[in-house]
Design an enzyme around this catalytic site. Structure first.
Site, short mmCIF file in Angstrom:
data_model
loop_
_atom_site.label_atom_id
_atom_site.label_comp_id
_atom_site.label_asym_id
_atom_site.label_seq_id
_atom_site.Cartn_x
_atom_site.Cartn_y
_atom_site.Cartn_z
N LYS A 102 1.11 9.14 7.84
CA LYS A 102 1.62 8.28 8.93
C LYS A 102 3.10 7.96 8.67
CE LYS A 102 0.79 3.75 8.51
NZ LYS A 102 1.97 2.85 8.50
N ARG B 66 6.10 -2.25 14.25
CA ARG B 66 7.45 -2.55 13.85
C ARG B 66 8.26 -1.31 13.48
NH1 ARG B 66 9.39 -3.22 9.45
NH2 ARG B 66 10.45 -5.10 10.02
N CYS C 185 5.41 -9.51 10.31
CA CYS C 185 4.01 -9.07 10.37
C CYS C 185 3.28 -9.82 9.27
CB CYS C 185 3.92 -7.57 10.21
SG CYS C 185 4.15 -7.04 8.53
N ARG D 145 9.99 -9.22 6.96
CA ARG D 145 10.45 -7.84 7.16
C ARG D 145 11.69 -7.76 8.07
NH1 ARG D 145 5.24 -4.11 7.69
NH2 ARG D 145 6.69 -2.49 7.03
N PRO D 146 12.80 -8.33 7.63
CA PRO D 146 14.03 -8.30 8.43
C PRO D 146 14.60 -6.88 8.54
CG PRO D 146 14.48 -9.12 6.23
CD PRO D 146 12.98 -8.96 6.32
N ILE D 147 15.58 -6.73 9.42
CA ILE D 147 16.26 -5.42 9.55
C ILE D 147 17.76 -5.58 9.34
CG2 ILE D 147 14.51 -4.38 11.06
CD1 ILE D 147 16.48 -5.02 13.42
N ASP D 148 18.14 -6.64 8.63
CA ASP D 148 19.58 -6.92 8.43
C ASP D 148 20.31 -5.75 7.78
OD1 ASP D 148 17.81 -7.81 6.27
OD2 ASP D 148 19.66 -8.31 5.23
N LEU D 149 19.64 -5.06 6.85
CA LEU D 149 20.31 -3.96 6.14
C LEU D 149 20.54 -2.76 7.07
CD1 LEU D 149 18.40 -4.19 2.73
CD2 LEU D 149 20.58 -5.26 3.37
N ASP E 189 1.90 -0.10 -1.21
CA ASP E 189 0.84 0.24 -0.26
C ASP E 189 -0.49 0.56 -0.94
OD1 ASP E 189 3.00 1.97 2.11
OD2 ASP E 189 2.70 -0.15 1.64
N LEU F 275 7.61 -6.32 -3.63
CA LEU F 275 8.32 -5.89 -2.42
C LEU F 275 8.16 -6.82 -1.23
CD1 LEU F 275 8.39 -3.18 -4.13
CD2 LEU F 275 8.71 -2.09 -1.96
N ARG G 211 -4.87 1.66 12.66
CA ARG G 211 -3.43 1.96 12.81
C ARG G 211 -3.00 3.04 11.83
NH1 ARG G 211 0.41 -3.10 12.84
NH2 ARG G 211 1.79 -1.29 12.78
C1 EPZ Z 1 7.95 1.13 4.75
O1 EPZ Z 1 8.16 -0.09 5.42
C2 EPZ Z 1 6.50 1.50 4.99
N1 EPZ Z 1 6.26 1.67 6.41
C3 EPZ Z 1 5.57 0.40 4.44
O2 EPZ Z 1 4.22 0.85 4.61
C4 EPZ Z 1 5.85 0.24 2.95
O3 EPZ Z 1 5.07 -0.81 2.45
C5 EPZ Z 1 7.35 -0.07 2.74
O4 EPZ Z 1 8.16 0.97 3.33
C6 EPZ Z 1 7.71 -0.16 1.26
O5 EPZ Z 1 7.38 1.05 0.63
C7 EPZ Z 1 6.61 2.84 7.00
O6 EPZ Z 1 7.13 3.73 6.36
C8 EPZ Z 1 6.33 2.97 8.47
P1 EPZ Z 1 11.35 -1.51 3.47
P2 EPZ Z 1 9.68 -0.66 5.62
O7 EPZ Z 1 12.45 -1.55 4.49
O8 EPZ Z 1 10.61 0.46 5.84
C9 EPZ Z 1 13.15 -5.85 2.70
C10 EPZ Z 1 1.98 0.74 5.31
O9 EPZ Z 1 1.06 0.07 4.82
N2 EPZ Z 1 14.15 -5.51 3.73
O10 EPZ Z 1 11.45 -0.54 2.36
O11 EPZ Z 1 9.62 -1.74 6.63
C11 EPZ Z 1 11.75 -6.00 3.30
O12 EPZ Z 1 11.57 -7.30 3.81
C12 EPZ Z 1 3.36 0.11 5.48
O13 EPZ Z 1 1.89 1.94 5.66
C13 EPZ Z 1 15.18 -6.39 3.98
O14 EPZ Z 1 15.27 -7.46 3.36
O15 EPZ Z 1 9.94 -1.31 4.19
C14 EPZ Z 1 10.86 -5.73 2.10
O16 EPZ Z 1 10.75 -6.90 1.33
C15 EPZ Z 1 3.35 -1.38 5.18
N3 EPZ Z 1 16.10 -6.09 4.94
C16 EPZ Z 1 11.65 -4.68 1.30
O17 EPZ Z 1 13.01 -4.76 1.79
C17 EPZ Z 1 16.05 -4.91 5.64
O18 EPZ Z 1 16.93 -4.66 6.49
C18 EPZ Z 1 11.16 -3.25 1.50
O19 EPZ Z 1 11.17 -3.00 2.90
C19 EPZ Z 1 14.98 -4.02 5.37
C20 EPZ Z 1 14.05 -4.32 4.41
#
Ligand code: EPZ
Length: 420
Positions: free
Chosen positions: A22, A92, A116, A121-125, A307, A329, A399
């Site tokens: 996925k 998301r 969620c 899970r912000p997107i600031d980065l 995960d 994480l 999902r």
């Molecule tokens: C991906 O989510 C996966 N989802 C998640 O899998 C997985 O848990 C996660 O990566 C970590 O490996 C998909 O690939 C669709 P991140 P993502 O951005 O991209 C923080 C599942 O069960 N962060 O690596 O959303 C964030 O809050 C799902 O299949 C910021 O602070 O994860 C988190 O604490 C759940 N600012 C950490 O970084 C940002 O702009 C890692 O998030 C982006 C992220």
């Protein structure tokens, strides 16, 4: 609403085939926006999140033709760049269309994904990196409005934190940007590697694939032409079934897996006493009656995957002694603890560390799934609980796991989907 009814106590046997990943398919579906030609995707997992993202592209005007576990997506007909709340709020990862839409059409509006169950899970980065590439970003009415009228420009991006989605969005944005983008502190999950490989095979020069430093030469707005893409196997689905074999003390075989992607999970299972036979793209787990307890710290790939944290917590309930599980994480990824304790587990939380103490017996009960991976953890525990367990709110499960009850049934589990 559907729920899964599970009678615990069965030993499993036989083999199953692992589906496409996925978390590889989602960014790749988003990346098809970078092309104005049809792109064929195969080995797609039949799960809700994939259907949701494809539905979003359909709403934007793409033409989609479905096959069995495959589809052809043609984004040559996209006539809207507004990813609406109704879809993004369901999943998301829809935020992954932000980079490609902006890169191809120079402007877009994408609903903020919202948090969620597992965290804010912000997107600031993501947004900070796109601004560094010349985008004008405004947050208004719950939407990210992004513009780059002269196109995105390559630059050096240093991520403060490793972010899978952020890395994916910038890889896709950089692919059509003008000039070179260097991403430092990039995520390097297998799903990121496949995204880089398919974009490289579509004519974009990318160096550093599989490392934390990526260099991407953009095409300066020229759309990409993708080859046919076969989605890589789902390492988290595979890890979940290895845990099913371990928790029920069963020997089972998984087909169509990449053991290389599972090293951290398999290493932990070996620490617990399990062993494996690997034959090409098949893995057979050979468990041991008394599993040792282990300590786990979740971290970015190739470390132990967050995960798989819930699934290993379920497994740790029956291991000798005490296991400590630290979630690094996400700030709220222990929602499964109280539900596992309803089955008789003895798990204590202190901040982001869970202490799991061995119990001799688990007892079936009604439990509630709270997020995707928590759902699978409850099912693993139910497989060894005395009596009947009903796992509710399994829309979370649907999902991200393709036909989980069918696969477990074929291995001999007593599991059925019921209507409430
Ligand atoms: C991906 O989510 C996966 N989802 C998640 O899998 C997985 O848990 C996660 O990566 C970590 O490996 C998909 O690939 C669709 P991140 P993502 O951005 O991209 C923080 C599942 O069960 N962060 O690596 O959303 C964030 O809050 C799902 O299949 C910021 O602070 O994860 C988190 O604490 C759940 N600012 C950490 O970084 C940002 O702009 C890692 O998030 C982006 C992220």
């Amino acid at each position: 609403m559907d729920y899964l009814k599970i009678e615990g106590g069965e030993t499993l046997k036989g083999s199953i085939t692992i589906s496409g990943a996925k978390n590889a398919a989602l960014p790749i579906i988003a990346a098809t926006i970078l092309s104005d030609k049809g792109v064929t995707l195969t080995n797609l997992p039949n799960v809700i999140d994939i259907k949701t993202l494809i539905k979003l592209l359909d709403i934007l005007g793409a033409k989609v033709k479905y096959g069995e576990k495959s589809c052809i997506i043609n984004n040559g007909t996209i006539n809207s760049t507004k990813a609406v709340y109704e879809i993004v709020s369901q999943m998301r990862a829809s935020i992954l269309v932000l980079g490609p839409l902006l890169a191809r059409f120079k402007e877009c509006e994408v609903s903020l994904p919202g948090g969620c169950a597992i965290g804010q899970r912000p997107i600031d980065l993501h947004l900070k990196a796109l601004e560094a590439m010349g985008a004008k970003i405004e947050i208004k009415g719950g939407y990210v409005k992004a513009e780059a009228p002269n196109g995105l420009v390559g630059t050096k991006i240093i991520f403060d934190k490793i972010t899978v989605g952020g890395t994916e969005n910038i890889i896709m944005a950089a692919s059509l940007a003008k000039g070179t983008t260097t991403i430092i502190n990039a995520a390097k999950e297998p799903e990121i590697i496949q995204l880089c490989e398919i974009i490289r095979d579509a004519g974009v020069k990318i160096d550093g694939i599989g490392t934390s430093e990526l260099t991407i030469e953009g095409t300066d707005g020229k759309p990409l032409k993708f080859n046919e893409i076969e989605i890589i196997p789902d390492r988290i689905e595979a890890g979940t079934y290895l845990c099913a074999g371990a928790i029920t003390n069963s020997t089972i075989t998984l087909h169509k897996v990449n053991a290389e992607h599972l090293r951290a999970s398999m290493n932990k299972l070996e620490e617990m006493g399990c062993s494996f036979d690997i034959d090409g793209d098949s893995i057979t787990i050979k468990p041991v009656k008394n599993l040792n307890s282990v300590n786990i710290v979740t971290t970015e790939y190739p470390g132990f995957p967050t995960d798989m944290q819930a699934q290993f917590m379920a497994l740790s309930i029956i291991t000798e002694g005490e296991s400590l599980i630290e979630e690094r994480l996400f700030e709220n990824r222990f929602m499964h603890v109280s539900e596992l304790n309803r089955l008789g587990a003895n798990i204590w939380l202190k901040g982001n560390i869970a202490a799991v103490h061995k119990v001799e017996e688990l007892y079936g009960a009604d439990v509630m799934a709270t997020d995707l991976r928590a759902s699978s953890a409850l099912i693993l525990a139910a497989l060894v609980a005395n009596g009947t367990t009903n796992v509710h709110r399994i829309y979370h499960l649907d999902r991200g796991y393709e036909d989980l009850e069918g696969k477990l049934l074929s291995l001999g589990a007593k599991i059925q989907r019921c209507k409430a």
